[in-house]
Design a protein around this motif. Structure first.
Motif, PDB file in Angstrom:
ATOM      1  N   MET A 131      -9.360  -5.026  29.061  1.00 57.38           N
ATOM      2  CA  MET A 131     -10.560  -4.789  28.272  1.00 57.38           C
ATOM      3  C   MET A 131     -10.240  -3.766  27.190  1.00 57.38           C
ATOM      4  O   MET A 131      -9.577  -2.784  27.441  1.00 57.38           O
ATOM      5  N   SER A 132     -10.717  -4.043  26.016  1.00 52.06           N
ATOM      6  CA  SER A 132     -10.612  -3.100  24.914  1.00 52.06           C
ATOM      7  C   SER A 132     -12.010  -2.861  24.383  1.00 52.06           C
ATOM      8  O   SER A 132     -12.754  -3.807  24.129  1.00 52.06           O
ATOM      9  N   LEU A 133     -12.380  -1.605  24.227  1.00 53.33           N
ATOM     10  CA  LEU A 133     -13.727  -1.303  23.735  1.00 53.33           C
ATOM     11  C   LEU A 133     -13.993  -1.925  22.375  1.00 53.33           C
ATOM     12  O   LEU A 133     -15.128  -2.228  22.037  1.00 53.33           O
ATOM     13  N   LYS A 134     -12.938  -2.116  21.589  1.00 52.37           N
ATOM     14  CA  LYS A 134     -13.094  -2.700  20.255  1.00 52.37           C
ATOM     15  C   LYS A 134     -12.758  -4.183  20.227  1.00 52.37           C
ATOM     16  O   LYS A 134     -12.847  -4.820  19.191  1.00 52.37           O
ATOM     17  N   GLY A 135     -12.369  -4.744  21.369  1.00 52.61           N
ATOM     18  CA  GLY A 135     -11.991  -6.156  21.437  1.00 52.61           C
ATOM     19  C   GLY A 135     -13.181  -7.074  21.269  1.00 52.61           C
ATOM     20  O   GLY A 135     -14.342  -6.656  21.368  1.00 52.61           O
ATOM     21  N   PRO A 136     -12.900  -8.348  21.047  1.00 54.55           N
ATOM     22  CA  PRO A 136     -13.986  -9.301  20.852  1.00 54.55           C
ATOM     23  C   PRO A 136     -14.745  -9.607  22.141  1.00 54.55           C
ATOM     24  O   PRO A 136     -14.197  -9.477  23.239  1.00 54.55           O
ATOM     25  N   ILE A 137     -15.977  -9.970  21.978  1.00 52.24           N
ATOM     26  CA  ILE A 137     -16.778 -10.505  23.074  1.00 52.24           C
ATOM     27  C   ILE A 137     -16.542 -12.007  23.062  1.00 52.24           C
ATOM     28  O   ILE A 137     -16.773 -12.666  22.041  1.00 52.24           O
ATOM     29  N   ILE A 138     -16.061 -12.521  24.174  1.00 52.00           N
ATOM     30  CA  ILE A 138     -15.800 -13.945  24.301  1.00 52.00           C
ATOM     31  C   ILE A 138     -17.020 -14.579  24.956  1.00 52.00           C
ATOM     32  O   ILE A 138     -17.355 -14.243  26.096  1.00 52.00           O
ATOM     33  N   ALA A 139     -17.694 -15.468  24.240  1.00 56.83           N
ATOM     34  CA  ALA A 139     -18.887 -16.139  24.760  1.00 56.83           C
ATOM     35  C   ALA A 139     -18.564 -17.619  24.921  1.00 56.83           C
ATOM     36  O   ALA A 139     -18.218 -18.293  23.948  1.00 56.83           O
ATOM     37  N   ILE A 140     -18.675 -18.101  26.139  1.00 60.18           N
ATOM     38  CA  ILE A 140     -18.409 -19.506  26.417  1.00 60.18           C
ATOM     39  C   ILE A 140     -19.755 -20.146  26.713  1.00 60.18           C
ATOM     40  O   ILE A 140     -20.350 -19.925  27.765  1.00 60.18           O
ATOM     41  N   GLU A 141     -20.221 -20.893  25.738  1.00 57.35           N
ATOM     42  CA  GLU A 141     -21.580 -21.443  25.768  1.00 57.35           C
ATOM     43  C   GLU A 141     -21.598 -22.733  24.969  1.00 57.35           C
ATOM     44  O   GLU A 141     -21.224 -22.736  23.793  1.00 57.35           O
ATOM     45  N   ASP A 142     -22.023 -23.832  25.581  1.00 56.23           N
ATOM     46  CA  ASP A 142     -22.020 -25.127  24.899  1.00 56.23           C
ATOM     47  C   ASP A 142     -23.321 -25.437  24.164  1.00 56.23           C
ATOM     48  O   ASP A 142     -23.361 -26.338  23.348  1.00 56.23           O
ATOM     49  N   ASP A 143     -24.361 -24.678  24.394  1.00 55.63           N
ATOM     50  CA  ASP A 143     -25.664 -24.941  23.780  1.00 55.63           C
ATOM     51  C   ASP A 143     -25.813 -24.151  22.479  1.00 55.63           C
ATOM     52  O   ASP A 143     -25.749 -22.917  22.487  1.00 55.63           O
ATOM     53  N   ALA A 144     -26.034 -24.868  21.374  1.00 49.77           N
ATOM     54  CA  ALA A 144     -26.130 -24.226  20.056  1.00 49.77           C
ATOM     55  C   ALA A 144     -27.299 -23.241  19.979  1.00 49.77           C
ATOM     56  O   ALA A 144     -27.185 -22.190  19.343  1.00 49.77           O
ATOM     57  N   ASP A 145     -28.421 -23.576  20.616  1.00 46.05           N
ATOM     58  CA  ASP A 145     -29.576 -22.669  20.607  1.00 46.05           C
ATOM     59  C   ASP A 145     -29.252 -21.362  21.338  1.00 46.05           C
ATOM     60  O   ASP A 145     -29.603 -20.274  20.875  1.00 46.05           O
ATOM     61  N   ASP A 146     -28.564 -21.475  22.468  1.00 47.46           N
ATOM     62  CA  ASP A 146     -28.184 -20.274  23.216  1.00 47.46           C
ATOM     63  C   ASP A 146     -27.153 -19.456  22.444  1.00 47.46           C
ATOM     64  O   ASP A 146     -27.176 -18.230  22.489  1.00 47.46           O
ATOM     65  N   GLN A 147     -26.262 -20.131  21.723  1.00 40.29           N
ATOM     66  CA  GLN A 147     -25.304 -19.411  20.878  1.00 40.29           C
ATOM     67  C   GLN A 147     -26.052 -18.620  19.810  1.00 40.29           C
ATOM     68  O   GLN A 147     -25.744 -17.448  19.565  1.00 40.29           O
ATOM     69  N   PHE A 148     -27.029 -19.250  19.193  1.00 39.81           N
ATOM     70  CA  PHE A 148     -27.825 -18.579  18.162  1.00 39.81           C
ATOM     71  C   PHE A 148     -28.544 -17.358  18.738  1.00 39.81           C
ATOM     72  O   PHE A 148     -28.557 -16.288  18.132  1.00 39.81           O
ATOM     73  N   LEU A 149     -29.145 -17.527  19.922  1.00 34.54           N
ATOM     74  CA  LEU A 149     -29.866 -16.410  20.551  1.00 34.54           C
ATOM     75  C   LEU A 149     -28.919 -15.257  20.876  1.00 34.54           C
ATOM     76  O   LEU A 149     -29.241 -14.098  20.616  1.00 34.54           O
ATOM     77  N   LEU A 150     -27.757 -15.571  21.428  1.00 38.50           N
ATOM     78  CA  LEU A 150     -26.802 -14.522  21.764  1.00 38.50           C
ATOM     79  C   LEU A 150     -26.312 -13.807  20.513  1.00 38.50           C
ATOM     80  O   LEU A 150     -26.212 -12.576  20.486  1.00 38.50           O
ATOM     81  N   LYS A 151     -26.041 -14.558  19.465  1.00 36.21           N
ATOM     82  CA  LYS A 151     -25.624 -13.959  18.187  1.00 36.21           C
ATOM     83  C   LYS A 151     -26.729 -13.043  17.659  1.00 36.21           C
ATOM     84  O   LYS A 151     -26.461 -11.923  17.204  1.00 36.21           O
ATOM     85  N   SER A 152     -27.971 -13.493  17.744  1.00 36.11           N
ATOM     86  CA  SER A 152     -29.108 -12.691  17.280  1.00 36.11           C
ATOM     87  C   SER A 152     -29.266 -11.416  18.100  1.00 36.11           C
ATOM     88  O   SER A 152     -29.544 -10.341  17.548  1.00 36.11           O
ATOM     89  N   VAL A 153     -29.081 -11.510  19.416  1.00 37.35           N
ATOM     90  CA  VAL A 153     -29.164 -10.348  20.295  1.00 37.35           C
ATOM     91  C   VAL A 153     -28.119  -9.310  19.889  1.00 37.35           C
ATOM     92  O   VAL A 153     -28.417  -8.121  19.741  1.00 37.35           O
ATOM     93  N   ILE A 154     -26.897  -9.749  19.699  1.00 31.15           N
ATOM     94  CA  ILE A 154     -25.807  -8.831  19.352  1.00 31.15           C
ATOM     95  C   ILE A 154     -26.061  -8.179  17.993  1.00 31.15           C
ATOM     96  O   ILE A 154     -25.817  -6.984  17.823  1.00 31.15           O
ATOM     97  N   GLU A 155     -26.588  -8.941  17.055  1.00 34.81           N
ATOM     98  CA  GLU A 155     -26.918  -8.367  15.741  1.00 34.81           C
ATOM     99  C   GLU A 155     -28.029  -7.337  15.863  1.00 34.81           C
ATOM    100  O   GLU A 155     -27.938  -6.249  15.299  1.00 34.81           O
ATOM    101  N   GLU A 156     -29.096  -7.664  16.595  1.00 35.96           N
ATOM    102  CA  GLU A 156     -30.221  -6.735  16.745  1.00 35.96           C
ATOM    103  C   GLU A 156     -29.830  -5.454  17.477  1.00 35.96           C
ATOM    104  O   GLU A 156     -30.363  -4.393  17.201  1.00 35.96           O
ATOM    105  N   LEU A 157     -28.903  -5.577  18.420  1.00 38.78           N
ATOM    106  CA  LEU A 157     -28.445  -4.404  19.163  1.00 38.78           C
ATOM    107  C   LEU A 157     -27.382  -3.616  18.403  1.00 38.78           C
ATOM    108  O   LEU A 157     -26.943  -2.568  18.865  1.00 38.78           O
ATOM    109  N   ALA A 158     -26.975  -4.130  17.249  1.00 41.86           N
ATOM    110  CA  ALA A 158     -25.948  -3.495  16.404  1.00 41.86           C
ATOM    111  C   ALA A 158     -24.644  -3.265  17.172  1.00 41.86           C
ATOM    112  O   ALA A 158     -24.002  -2.232  17.032  1.00 41.86           O
TER     113      ALA A 158
END
Length: 140
Positions: free
Chosen positions: A1-28
């Motif tokens: 684990m690296s604090l600056k490393g990427p978050i790997i999201a394995i998700e096949d649903d485009a809507d869930d990908q959008f929601l997760l991306k939005s969550v990460i953006e809102e949480l900065a």
């Protein structure tokens, strides 16, 4: 684990990908977010990248290679096992047998994916904060 490393999201649903991306953006959250549509795509990336990911957030039910199969393949791979990447299931599947099977594969967490955006954001904040503060062999 690296604090600056990427978050790997394995998700096949485009809507869930959008929601997760939005969550990460809102949480900065500053970490780069990488999406993979199934476990095989993620495994191929993890086997070839020199990056040390921050955390793997994985759905259970996906085509080609599901989350449980991916976790098993990571555990069987010496290179990936030594990376000790935190692995968390984030799924709508909340069947007790699936949860039991998931924890028998040495995961670090299982969270229910909520449909309420604020609750989804709260859960992801908990996951992120926990791994940001956790001592880990690859932090040193």
């Amino acid at each position: 684990m690296s604090l600056k490393g990427p978050i790997i999201a394995i998700e096949d649903d485009a809507d869930d990908q959008f929601l997760l991306k939005s969550v990460i953006e809102e949480l900065a959250i500053p970490n780069k977010l990488l999406f993979f549509g199934n476990g095989l795509e993620a495994l191929l990336y993890l086997e070839t990248t020199l990056e040390q990911p921050f955390v793997i957030i994985c759905d259970i039910n996906m085509p080609v290679m599901n989350g449980l199969e991916l976790r098993s393949r990571i555990e069987q791979n010496d290179f990936l096992r030594k990376k000790s990447i935190p692995f968390v299931f984030f799924s709508t599947a909340d069947n007790p047998q699936i949860i039991d099977k998931a924890y028998s594969s040495t995961i670090q967490g299982f969270f229910k994916k909520e449909s309420n955006f604020d609750e989804l954001k709260r859960r992801f904040r908990i996951i992120y904060d926990y791994w940001s503060c956790c001592l880990h062999p690859n932090n040193f």
